[in-house]
Design an enzyme around this catalytic site. Structure first.
Site, PDB file in Angstrom:
ATOM      1  N   TYR A 189       0.817  -1.219   0.000  1.00 38.53           N
ATOM      2  CA  TYR A 189       0.000   0.000   0.000  1.00 38.53           C
ATOM      3  C   TYR A 189       0.852   1.271   0.000  1.00 38.53           C
ATOM      4  O   TYR A 189       0.360   2.360  -0.288  1.00 38.53           O
ATOM      5  CB  TYR A 189      -0.949   0.025   1.200  1.00 38.53           C
ATOM      6  CG  TYR A 189      -2.052  -1.018   1.140  1.00 38.53           C
ATOM      7  CD1 TYR A 189      -2.222  -1.824   0.024  1.00 38.53           C
ATOM      8  CD2 TYR A 189      -2.918  -1.184   2.198  1.00 38.53           C
ATOM      9  CE1 TYR A 189      -3.227  -2.784  -0.029  1.00 38.53           C
ATOM     10  CE2 TYR A 189      -3.933  -2.139   2.157  1.00 38.53           C
ATOM     11  CZ  TYR A 189      -4.069  -2.936   1.038  1.00 38.53           C
ATOM     12  OH  TYR A 189      -5.062  -3.879   0.992  1.00 38.53           O
ATOM     13  N   LYS A 245       3.501 -15.441   2.076  1.00 40.95           N
ATOM     14  CA  LYS A 245       3.440 -16.172   0.804  1.00 40.95           C
ATOM     15  C   LYS A 245       4.882 -16.492   0.411  1.00 40.95           C
ATOM     16  O   LYS A 245       5.352 -16.151  -0.683  1.00 40.95           O
ATOM     17  CB  LYS A 245       2.710 -15.304  -0.241  1.00 40.95           C
ATOM     18  CG  LYS A 245       2.338 -16.019  -1.521  1.00 40.95           C
ATOM     19  CD  LYS A 245       1.241 -17.041  -1.364  1.00 40.95           C
ATOM     20  CE  LYS A 245       0.983 -17.751  -2.684  1.00 40.95           C
ATOM     21  NZ  LYS A 245       0.159 -18.964  -2.541  1.00 40.95           N
ATOM     22  N   ASP A 270      -2.981 -18.176   1.359  1.00 36.56           N
ATOM     23  CA  ASP A 270      -4.137 -18.841   0.737  1.00 36.56           C
ATOM     24  C   ASP A 270      -4.689 -19.912   1.681  1.00 36.56           C
ATOM     25  O   ASP A 270      -5.898 -20.049   1.864  1.00 36.56           O
ATOM     26  CB  ASP A 270      -3.790 -19.407  -0.647  1.00 36.56           C
ATOM     27  CG  ASP A 270      -2.424 -20.068  -0.705  1.00 36.56           C
ATOM     28  OD1 ASP A 270      -1.620 -19.906   0.244  1.00 36.56           O
ATOM     29  OD2 ASP A 270      -2.134 -20.760  -1.693  1.00 36.56           O
ATOM     30  N   ASP A 277      -5.318  -7.025   5.607  1.00 37.88           N
ATOM     31  CA  ASP A 277      -6.540  -6.329   5.211  1.00 37.88           C
ATOM     32  C   ASP A 277      -7.615  -7.361   4.847  1.00 37.88           C
ATOM     33  O   ASP A 277      -8.762  -7.298   5.297  1.00 37.88           O
ATOM     34  CB  ASP A 277      -6.214  -5.437   4.000  1.00 37.88           C
ATOM     35  CG  ASP A 277      -7.291  -4.426   3.703  1.00 37.88           C
ATOM     36  OD1 ASP A 277      -8.300  -4.400   4.430  1.00 37.88           O
ATOM     37  OD2 ASP A 277      -7.141  -3.665   2.735  1.00 37.88           O
ATOM     38  N   ASP A 295     -11.004  -8.924   7.362  1.00 38.96           N
ATOM     39  CA  ASP A 295     -12.402  -8.817   6.949  1.00 38.96           C
ATOM     40  C   ASP A 295     -13.066 -10.196   6.897  1.00 38.96           C
ATOM     41  O   ASP A 295     -14.257 -10.331   7.187  1.00 38.96           O
ATOM     42  CB  ASP A 295     -12.524  -8.129   5.585  1.00 38.96           C
ATOM     43  CG  ASP A 295     -12.624  -6.610   5.739  1.00 38.96           C
ATOM     44  OD1 ASP A 295     -12.243  -6.104   6.814  1.00 38.96           O
ATOM     45  OD2 ASP A 295     -13.072  -5.938   4.798  1.00 38.96           O
TER      46      ASP A 295
END
Ligand code: NAD
Length: 358
Positions: A141, A192, A224, A248, A252
């Site tokens: 970001y 990852k 994942d 992020d 959620d």
């Protein structure tokens, strides 16, 4: 000590839920010895309308001087077409970055009274209590270079950079180990590393830090798989630490396990315990000003503020317990209600919590 609290209501339902936070603060002052001053300032779209800037200098200066910041929510469709630096979201990203709020703590706790509101079977989410620690001021970001461009054939292209320096990883890693230490002492680092160089460095640094926290069990999981495991068997997790982008998305996902995004608080801390406290949800323009927003995420964020920035864990316990007892009474805002419960509005829920605190 008088706590200097800055309130940033923002847009949409932000002002609705900020009013309920004020109500709870007043009760904590009159009945439980909270000594505070409250300075309310503009941010987001509300600030754009007044000054053209989503984070005016005066708001940033107030936030810098504060002991803690209570933040509602920002954003709305009317600002979606503005240039990126004049959108409400830019104000929030700048605020986090300017204040060095690198550690985002998002507890996903299922109140047993709301087990039926979860998207998962009640047996899968029973007793859910997971803390997600998300790095908030680095990663993709903020990574440079990032831009739109065109390729050799003249097609539109775009790129972002996911970058972490080892000091940034160590800083969030230590915050996560410390948090795990006062919970169930299990920390799962999500990355990852099978594909990304930046994740391999992340994993190496986490392994190095583990030597300083022999009492905490460190494991690693690919993002994942973590997304899958969070909905398959969320109770296998105690504390999760991860980077900005993965955090992020995973937080959620965890939000839905608890029934409603309207129940989820968060804390964003700097290196010295100063923090900004905000609900996980956005400005919900669809229900703004209709007395239908659930104020509990905001009120639970206020509880986290008492615990992490005001050294008043006793008040945090009181507020969290009041929320549990009001839910026990069967009182619900529409987002968490089923047919047999008493439905109330934003102000009705805030008033019930305040009454419970007297
Ligand atoms: P949202 O979280 O605002 O809303 C998603 C859905 O959840 C909506 O149906 C909304 O009505 C409902 N909802 C959210 N909070 C609720 C509450 N407290 N009580 C009851 N229902 C609630 O997400 P969105 O619709 O994707 O975004 C709306 C705006 O919010 C956008 O402009 C977005 O950029 C902004 N946003 C801001 C933040 C923030 O301020 N931190 C975070 C996310 C999104």
């Amino acid at each position: 000590m008088t706590a200097n609290i800055v309130l940033m209501p923002g847009d949409g339902i932000g002002p609705d839920i900020a009013d309920e936070a004020k109500r709870v603060l007043e009760i904590l002052a009159t009945h439980h010895g909270l000594d505070y001053t409250l300075n309310t300032v503009d941010v987001g779209g509300a600030a754009i309308e007044k000054s053209g800037d989503p984070l005016p200098d005066a708001s940033l200066a107030a936030a810098r001087e504060a002991d803690a910041i209570l933040f509602g929510a920002i954003g709305g469709p009317q600002w979606d077409t503005q240039p990126r630096d004049q959108r409400p979201e830019s104000g929030l990203l700048r605020l986090r970055s300017e204040l060095g709020l690198f550690a985002n703590l998002r507890p996903a706790i299922l109140f047993p009274q709301l087990a039926e509101a979860s998207a998962l079977k009640s047996g899968v989410v029973a007793n859910l209590d997971v803390l997600i620690v998300r790095e908030l001021t680095g990663g993709i970001y903020f990574g440079k270079p990032a831009d739109k461009c065109s390729n050799a054939q003249g097609q539109r292209a775009a790129y972002n950079t996911m970058r972490y320096d080892e000091s940034e990883i160590a800083r969030i890693g230590r915050a996560a180990f410390e948090a795990a230490r006062v919970r169930n002492k299990r920390l799962c680092s999500v990355d990852k590393a099978n594909v990304l160089h930046v994740s391999q460095l992340w994993r190496d640094v986490m392994n190095e830090l583990a030597a300083d926290y022999p009492d905490v069990q460190l494991t690693h999981m690919y993002v994942d798989n973590a997304a899958m495991q969070l909905v398959r068997d969320p109770n296998q997790f105690d504390t999760i630490v991860t980077g900005n982008l993965f955090g992020d998305i995973l937080s959620d996902t965890a939000a839905m396990l608890t029934g409603s995004i309207g129940m989820l608080p968060s804390a964003s801390l700097d290196a010295h315990g100063k923090g900004m406290y905000e609900p996980v949800h956005g400005s919900a323009p669809d229900i703004a000003g209709t007395d239908r927003a659930n104020p509990l995420a905001m009120i639970l964020s206020l509880a986290m503020m008492c615990r992490y920035s005001l050294a008043r864990g006793d008040l945090a316990d009181r507020v969290e317990s009041a929320v549990g007892r009001v839910l026990d009474m069967g009182l619900r805002t529409p987002d968490i209600a089923n047919s047999s419960e008493t439905v109330t509005g934003t102000s009705g829920m805030g008033a019930a919590i305040a009454d419970m605190l007297i």
